[in-house]
Design a protein around this motif. Structure first.
Motif, PDB file in Angstrom:
ATOM      1  N   ILE A  46     -27.711 -29.944 -91.870  1.00 58.99           N
ATOM      2  CA  ILE A  46     -28.503 -30.792 -91.186  1.00 58.99           C
ATOM      3  C   ILE A  46     -29.618 -30.314 -90.343  1.00 58.99           C
ATOM      4  O   ILE A  46     -30.609 -30.464 -90.368  1.00 58.99           O
ATOM      5  CB  ILE A  46     -27.694 -31.885 -90.456  1.00 58.99           C
ATOM      6  N   LYS A  47     -29.056 -29.131 -89.302  1.00 61.11           N
ATOM      7  CA  LYS A  47     -29.986 -28.627 -88.347  1.00 61.11           C
ATOM      8  C   LYS A  47     -30.960 -27.760 -89.101  1.00 61.11           C
ATOM      9  O   LYS A  47     -32.162 -27.945 -88.790  1.00 61.11           O
ATOM     10  CB  LYS A  47     -28.858 -28.002 -87.332  1.00 61.11           C
ATOM     11  N   SER A  70     -22.811 -29.783 -90.440  1.00 56.45           N
ATOM     12  CA  SER A  70     -23.897 -29.884 -89.362  1.00 56.45           C
ATOM     13  C   SER A  70     -24.936 -29.048 -89.355  1.00 56.45           C
ATOM     14  O   SER A  70     -26.153 -29.286 -89.032  1.00 56.45           O
ATOM     15  CB  SER A  70     -23.174 -30.153 -87.944  1.00 56.45           C
ATOM     16  N   VAL A 115     -30.999 -41.831 -87.726  1.00 59.70           N
ATOM     17  CA  VAL A 115     -29.732 -41.518 -88.162  1.00 59.70           C
ATOM     18  C   VAL A 115     -28.679 -42.702 -89.167  1.00 59.70           C
ATOM     19  O   VAL A 115     -28.908 -43.687 -88.436  1.00 59.70           O
ATOM     20  CB  VAL A 115     -28.791 -40.693 -87.291  1.00 59.70           C
ATOM     21  N   ILE A 130     -23.955 -34.173 -83.975  1.00 57.24           N
ATOM     22  CA  ILE A 130     -25.024 -34.966 -84.709  1.00 57.24           C
ATOM     23  C   ILE A 130     -26.139 -35.152 -83.632  1.00 57.24           C
ATOM     24  O   ILE A 130     -27.315 -35.310 -83.816  1.00 57.24           O
ATOM     25  CB  ILE A 130     -24.632 -35.638 -85.798  1.00 57.24           C
ATOM     26  N   LEU A 137     -33.400 -30.292 -90.564  1.00 53.99           N
ATOM     27  CA  LEU A 137     -34.294 -30.735 -89.546  1.00 53.99           C
ATOM     28  C   LEU A 137     -35.485 -29.603 -89.258  1.00 53.99           C
ATOM     29  O   LEU A 137     -36.621 -30.064 -88.586  1.00 53.99           O
ATOM     30  CB  LEU A 137     -33.540 -31.095 -88.335  1.00 53.99           C
ATOM     31  N   ILE A 178     -30.179 -35.486 -83.262  1.00 55.13           N
ATOM     32  CA  ILE A 178     -30.883 -36.488 -83.543  1.00 55.13           C
ATOM     33  C   ILE A 178     -31.908 -36.923 -82.318  1.00 55.13           C
ATOM     34  O   ILE A 178     -33.008 -37.137 -82.491  1.00 55.13           O
ATOM     35  CB  ILE A 178     -29.962 -38.058 -83.604  1.00 55.13           C
ATOM     36  N   VAL A 201     -31.625 -38.720 -90.818  1.00 58.10           N
ATOM     37  CA  VAL A 201     -30.287 -37.908 -91.000  1.00 58.10           C
ATOM     38  C   VAL A 201     -29.128 -38.633 -91.712  1.00 58.10           C
ATOM     39  O   VAL A 201     -28.831 -39.988 -91.155  1.00 58.10           O
ATOM     40  CB  VAL A 201     -29.807 -37.313 -89.678  1.00 58.10           C
ATOM     41  N   ILE A 254     -31.782 -36.340 -95.111  1.00 59.55           N
ATOM     42  CA  ILE A 254     -31.094 -35.026 -94.917  1.00 59.55           C
ATOM     43  C   ILE A 254     -29.780 -35.398 -95.087  1.00 59.55           C
ATOM     44  O   ILE A 254     -28.958 -35.897 -94.148  1.00 59.55           O
ATOM     45  CB  ILE A 254     -31.370 -34.064 -93.873  1.00 59.55           C
ATOM     46  N   ASP A 255     -29.055 -35.138 -96.146  1.00 54.95           N
ATOM     47  CA  ASP A 255     -27.558 -35.769 -96.418  1.00 54.95           C
ATOM     48  C   ASP A 255     -26.695 -34.652 -96.599  1.00 54.95           C
ATOM     49  O   ASP A 255     -26.604 -33.789 -97.208  1.00 54.95           O
ATOM     50  CB  ASP A 255     -27.628 -36.476 -97.960  1.00 54.95           C
TER      51      ASP A 255
END
Lengths: 320, 320
Positions: free
Chosen positions: A107-108, A104, A144, A133, A111, A137, A120, A99-100
């Motif tokens: 990313i959340k 933030s 990550v 981040i 996830l 994680i 991540v 997940i790039d």
């Protein structure tokens, strides 16, 4: 032995010094691909799907997914687009995903929907970024990518970049995150602009491996930026970073010269047992002319993720 | 810094950690080339001449010369043939030469006629061989390839091979021969027969460099013996041994894939200043298809031995 476990819904892969090099397919990334950005913005995922299939066929170990189509209000636009892209790709291919995003919240959101154990990509040494981040994680128990720059930018001094990486590893430890879940990107500079860029990264990767015990990755093609015949530079850089201890790279698996270098370096590192993948891939190889490679057959490459790295053995390894 | 100086009549080359990789052209060798052996036996040197010119054009740094046309009475037949071959080649090309023979009298005869400062190829750790060759090395003040086997044969244990190399270096010191005039061949096993062959040689080269301070070489293509698409394995092996510290190899410079790997590894090691040789060689490069190299232009390669490695700077370096 450092083992980083990544997984899709059903397939587990280990990144590690004793494993075949992990090729993270870089193609699904609208940054710098205007046409792809426009398509994704318009809800058209045909290129995304084609790139997912092509990278898998070419032998990618996992796929990087970036949905950064716009710099305008990304906190609102990027999370839903990341979710949609991840869902489309994981329906189509059974490879672990990265997940790039620099956002933030994207990313959340990613996830929450991605299956398996994604990587991540990424955290940096910036305090604000670490504090956004690292809790994610820890909460989602995922590995990550840690990029070795911080508030002061990217240092040209490799010792400073090592210290940034060390700071991230220590900061992560405060959250209970183990070094084997941190994959450090030591940052690769273009060799055409900085003649010591190669020696820097080889020495850095060795230190990161020996002193911090972490896996490493990089944006591979940075090294050849600005030079003619970049594939030739990339294809020699791969064996050299592998010999120095690098265990993965974010790269284009659809370039046969680079993938041939990965396959050969695996043979030479002893991670292609009995040379069986090499022999399957190249046994009917016919050079276009004396010593020059042509496009390698893709079929054998697809077999790479089967067998000895999957299942319980992989899970055991990750706990080691 | 270890500098091994080799020279033709007018050109000096340094083999060293901070120098471009030294490519020792292997083609002028009738062992295993029946047609060439028959020609040389009959006094026909046309293939020898063609191979000398082709290897120079392809970018060889120096040329290996072997005249072992027969196993029958080589002590009588090989010395005059070695002399003749050396004389023909040094009239034709201005590259440093390696006198390659297992017959000590052929090496001695060669040393008497060759111009400049040739490399002797080779001595082993066998006592009889050491006592025949090392006095010649001392008398003629030339460097020598030291192969890490002895009376007990070639050990599969790299620690044993290291000890043999160390014994040769120590034995040479008794004759007043410096480590910088010894180029160790750690012996490369085929990776298809021994899966650890790559890791062995990478670790050995590192130890030879760090602990004995010597330059190293190898018969490069041994690594890929028995595998399909050997050029692909060779072309990844080159950057990996260079990253491990190897400074020369006995190889075929007429294979473009291997030479491209040498050029790229020089860029990445920082020994191709400003990437100028790479840019000259590949600036008009057109791949045959996506990412696949074609035969590289030879012209730029020929420039490699000019300039910064020659002349007084080289001579100074060799004494360092």
């Amino acid at each position: 032995m450092t083992h980083t476990l990544v997984a899709s819904a059903t397939k587990e892969i280990i990144i590690g010094f004793d494993q075949p090099f992990c090729v993270i397919g870089e193609r699904i990334n609208p940054t710098g691909r205007k046409k792809l950005a426009a398509e994704m913005n318009a809800g058209n995922f045909e290129t995304v799907k084609a790139d997912a299939l092509a990278q898998m066929a070419a032998g990618a170990t996992m796929l990087d997914i970036n949905a950064g189509v716009t710099a305008v209000n990304p906190n609102e636009t990027e999370p839903p687009l990341m979710v949609q892209t991840l869902q489309i790709v994981q329906e189509l291919v059974d490879l672990p995903l990265a997940i790039d995003s620099s956002v933030s919240s994207a990313i959340k959101a990613g996830l929450e929907v991605v299956k398996g154990r994604p990587l991540v990509n990424s955290v940096t040494g910036e305090v604000e970024k670490l504090e956004e981040i690292l809790p994610l994680i820890k909460k989602y128990d995922v590995p990550v990518v840690a990029i070795s720059n911080d508030e002061t930018g990217i240092s040209e001094d490799p010792d400073v970049r090592f210290e940034v990486a060390k700071k991230i590893v220590q900061h992560a430890a405060d959250y209970g995150i183990k070094p084997h879940d941190i994959v450090v990107d030591p940052l690769v500079m273009p060799i055409g602009a900085m003649g010591t860029a190669g020696q820097q990264v080889f020495a850095l990767v060795r230190r990161l491996r020996n002193e911090l015990g972490v896996n490493t990755t990089c944006g591979l093609s940075n090294i050849s930026f600005g030079l003619p015949h970049r594939h030739g530079i990339n294809a020699s850089f791969i064996p050299m970073v592998i010999a120095s201890g690098m265990t993965s790279a974010i790269m284009n698996p659809c370039r046969p010269q680079e993938m041939e270098a990965v396959h050969a370096a695996n043979v030479l590192s002893g991670t292609d047992e009995n040379c069986s993948r090499w022999i399957k891939t190249y046994r009917d190889y016919k050079p276009a002319n004396a010593g020059a490679p042509v496009v390698a057959p893709a079929a054998a490459s697809q077999e790479k993720t089967g067998g000895r790295r999957g299942g319980r053995a992989a899970r055991r390894g990750a706990a080691a």
